[in-house]
Design an enzyme around this catalytic site. Structure first.
Site, mmCIF file in Angstrom:
data_model
loop_
_atom_site.group_PDB
_atom_site.id
_atom_site.type_symbol
_atom_site.label_atom_id
_atom_site.label_comp_id
_atom_site.label_asym_id
_atom_site.label_seq_id
_atom_site.Cartn_x
_atom_site.Cartn_y
_atom_site.Cartn_z
ATOM 1 N N ASP A 35 0.874 -1.202 0.100
ATOM 2 C CA ASP A 35 -0.101 -0.054 0.011
ATOM 3 C C ASP A 35 0.820 1.081 -0.095
ATOM 4 O OD1 ASP A 35 -1.823 2.301 0.496
ATOM 5 O OD2 ASP A 35 -2.801 1.155 2.101
ATOM 6 N N TYR A 60 -1.370 7.115 -7.701
ATOM 7 C CA TYR A 60 -2.706 7.660 -7.488
ATOM 8 C C TYR A 60 -2.980 8.539 -8.777
ATOM 9 C CZ TYR A 60 -6.254 10.790 -5.609
ATOM 10 O OH TYR A 60 -7.459 11.559 -5.349
ATOM 11 N N TYR A 98 7.065 4.964 -13.664
ATOM 12 C CA TYR A 98 6.387 5.756 -14.643
ATOM 13 C C TYR A 98 5.899 7.003 -14.112
ATOM 14 C CZ TYR A 98 6.463 0.868 -16.405
ATOM 15 O OH TYR A 98 6.706 -0.490 -16.859
ATOM 16 N N TYR A 124 -2.167 16.325 -9.444
ATOM 17 C CA TYR A 124 -1.362 15.011 -9.873
ATOM 18 C C TYR A 124 -0.188 15.209 -10.609
ATOM 19 C CZ TYR A 124 -1.064 11.160 -12.999
ATOM 20 O OH TYR A 124 -0.553 10.104 -13.649
ATOM 21 N N TRP A 149 -2.060 9.600 -21.811
ATOM 22 C CA TRP A 149 -3.333 9.109 -22.445
ATOM 23 C C TRP A 149 -3.392 7.209 -22.420
ATOM 24 C CZ3 TRP A 149 -5.235 12.569 -27.016
ATOM 25 C CH2 TRP A 149 -5.143 13.947 -26.221
HETATM 26 N N1 LIG Z 1 -3.823 6.350 -16.919
HETATM 27 C C1 LIG Z 1 -3.130 7.333 -17.601
HETATM 28 O O1 LIG Z 1 -3.699 7.876 -18.471
HETATM 29 C C2 LIG Z 1 -1.527 7.533 -17.403
HETATM 30 C C3 LIG Z 1 -1.153 8.627 -18.338
HETATM 31 C C4 LIG Z 1 0.219 9.101 -18.025
HETATM 32 C C5 LIG Z 1 1.011 8.698 -16.968
HETATM 33 N N2 LIG Z 1 0.314 7.404 -16.230
HETATM 34 C C6 LIG Z 1 1.139 6.807 -15.088
HETATM 35 O O2 LIG Z 1 1.467 5.529 -15.649
HETATM 36 C C7 LIG Z 1 1.536 4.433 -14.394
HETATM 37 C C8 LIG Z 1 0.538 3.310 -14.769
HETATM 38 O O3 LIG Z 1 -0.644 4.047 -14.530
HETATM 39 P P1 LIG Z 1 -2.066 3.155 -15.001
HETATM 40 O O4 LIG Z 1 -2.767 3.597 -16.302
HETATM 41 O O5 LIG Z 1 -1.590 1.635 -14.972
HETATM 42 O O6 LIG Z 1 -2.983 3.558 -13.760
HETATM 43 P P2 LIG Z 1 -4.197 2.787 -13.094
HETATM 44 O O7 LIG Z 1 -4.810 1.833 -14.199
HETATM 45 O O8 LIG Z 1 -4.990 3.901 -12.443
HETATM 46 O O9 LIG Z 1 -3.475 1.846 -11.983
HETATM 47 C C9 LIG Z 1 -2.863 2.278 -10.853
HETATM 48 C C10 LIG Z 1 -2.833 1.199 -9.835
HETATM 49 O O10 LIG Z 1 -2.223 1.936 -8.722
HETATM 50 C C11 LIG Z 1 -2.880 1.264 -7.542
HETATM 51 N N3 LIG Z 1 -2.728 2.154 -6.361
HETATM 52 C C12 LIG Z 1 -3.486 3.370 -6.153
HETATM 53 N N4 LIG Z 1 -3.289 3.752 -4.871
HETATM 54 C C13 LIG Z 1 -2.521 2.789 -4.231
HETATM 55 C C14 LIG Z 1 -2.005 2.597 -3.080
HETATM 56 N N5 LIG Z 1 -2.193 3.684 -2.303
HETATM 57 N N6 LIG Z 1 -1.154 1.657 -2.647
HETATM 58 C C15 LIG Z 1 -1.015 0.539 -3.854
HETATM 59 N N7 LIG Z 1 -1.616 0.548 -5.053
HETATM 60 C C16 LIG Z 1 -2.203 1.869 -5.440
HETATM 61 C C17 LIG Z 1 -4.375 1.195 -8.027
HETATM 62 O O11 LIG Z 1 -4.811 0.115 -7.176
HETATM 63 P P3 LIG Z 1 -6.227 -0.270 -7.302
HETATM 64 O O12 LIG Z 1 -6.379 -1.284 -8.668
HETATM 65 O O13 LIG Z 1 -6.625 -1.186 -6.181
HETATM 66 O O14 LIG Z 1 -7.371 0.923 -7.465
HETATM 67 C C18 LIG Z 1 -4.016 0.533 -9.494
HETATM 68 O O15 LIG Z 1 -4.131 -0.970 -9.360
HETATM 69 C C19 LIG Z 1 1.312 5.512 -13.491
HETATM 70 O O16 LIG Z 1 2.561 5.704 -12.942
HETATM 71 C C20 LIG Z 1 0.723 6.505 -13.977
HETATM 72 O O17 LIG Z 1 0.769 7.936 -13.395
HETATM 73 C C21 LIG Z 1 -0.759 7.158 -16.370
#
Ligand SMILES: NC(=O)c1ccc[n+]([C@@H]2O[C@H](COP(=O)([O-])OP(=O)(O)OC[C@H]3O[C@@H](n4cnc5c(N)ncnc54)[C@H](OP(=O)(O)O)[C@@H]3O)[C@@H](O)[C@H]2O)c1
Length: 296
Positions: A35, A60, A98, A124, A149
């Site tokens: 966590d 987050y 990331y 964020y 994205w």
């Molecule tokens: N999504 C985008 O569009 C985007 C864009 C640019 C960069 N990124 C970056 O890419 C990376 C991967 O993102 P993603 O798209 O895979 O995001 P995601 O689908 O939202 O997944 C984030 C994961 O982090 C977990 N999480 C949240 N709070 C947590 C905590 N307190 N302790 C442990 N786990 C926690 C969530 O858990 P739960 O499943 O339990 O909620 C989820 O499994 C991240 O670093 C993000 O900042 C994402």
């Protein structure tokens, strides 16, 4: 080779649990097992598992909610990242992390390079930037991939939201003045695996250098362009047209008020990652089509 993955249930984390398998023993932990809102709890986890590689896919990511939960976003995206970086350095491990296009303010007229000035517009983005800075300050061996994205067959994302809305409504209004690169989570995870293979070799021969890299699909579009492509590609792939939508209107950012301000230009240059890791970065339309084949 033991590889610890955090955020195992996220879009990227889920795909990493598959894509990293040829590299070694993958231990993928979800939020209940690691966590990041409790930074100190990560220390015994890393010290017990003693991974050679840590891939932090937990974050987050609720961009609008972060405006009212900046403290929590900072705990997860910065303070815990700092702890992971400290523990990784202490173990002599390689940390993969990331980050996001939202570290930029979007005022540049051309694609951002890794060395361009950062200036996040929202909470964020600030929390993710603090995570980047913590890793840089602690040192050791690390790679940060800024992506943008992100979507996947699994999880909450723009592609799935558009498919749902297009099945319910005849008209959609989508923001058409923000530009970026849609990027699929399976592609990010596969690219990470290829890069890791090279990084492991580089570390063995002491040629490894830490650094920040932009990692997205090639090409750019707007959210409106992406929505239009989702609907058109889905219709091409599906046996029958289950979508109701007839018109997708392009609107301005100012017509769609949300809590967090977004950069108008999220385009990022991919030259550095291509040159260092000899990676082919497919056009965003190609990855979208692969994803939609799974969703029809
Ligand atoms: N999504 C985008 O569009 C985007 C864009 C640019 C960069 N990124 C970056 O890419 C990376 C991967 O993102 P993603 O798209 O895979 O995001 P995601 O689908 O939202 O997944 C984030 C994961 O982090 C977990 N999480 C949240 N709070 C947590 C905590 N307190 N302790 C442990 N786990 C926690 C969530 O858990 P739960 O499943 O339990 O909620 C989820 O499994 C991240 O670093 C993000 O900042 C994402």
């Amino acid at each position: 080779m033991r590889i610890l993955v955090t955020g195992a249930n996220g879009q990227v984390g889920w795909e990493l649990s598959r894509s990293l398998l040829p590299l070694g023993e993958v231990i993928a932990l979800d939020r209940t097992q690691a966590d990041l809102s409790k930074p100190e709890s990560l220390v015994p986890i890393v010290r017990t598992l003693k991974p050679q590689i840590i891939v932090n896919a937990a974050a987050y990511t609720a961009v609008d909610r972060a405006e009212s939960e900046e403290e929590l976003a900072t705990l997860v995206n910065a303070r815990s990242v700092e702890v992971l970086a400290e523990e990784s350095h202490r173990l002599g491990a390689l940390l993969i992390h990331y980050s996001t296009d939202y570290v930029f303010d979007g005022s540049k007229a051309s694609p951002y390079s890794e060395d361009d000035t950062v200036n996040p517009l929202n909470a964020y983005g600030r929390s993710k930037l603090m995570g980047e800075q913590a890793i840089r300050n602690i040192g050791g061996d690390w790679l940060i991939f800024r992506t943008s994205w992100v979507y996947a067959e699994r999880g909450k994302n723009f592609v799935k939201t558009i498919l749902r809305l297009a099945a319910e409504r005849e008209e959609l209004k989508i923001v058409g003045d923000q530009t970026g690169s849609p990027t699929s989570a399976p592609f990010i995870a596969d690219a990470t695996s290829h890069i890791l293979r090279l990084a492991i070799e580089e570390r063995r021969s002491t040629r490894f250098n830490s650094g920040i890299f932009h990692l997205t699909s090639s090409g750019f579009t707007t959210w409106h362009g992406l929505a239009t492509a989702i609907v058109a590609t889905y219709r091409k792939l599906a046996w029958e047209d289950s979508l109701k939508v007839k018109e997708i209107h392009s609107i301005q950012t100012s017509d769609y008020p949300v809590a967090a301000k977004r950069p108008m230009n999220s385009r990022m240059s991919l030259t550095r990652i291509q040159e260092r890791f000899d990676l082919y970065l497919p056009e965003w339309e190609q990855c979208l089509s692969v994803c939609l084949r799974e969703l029809v």
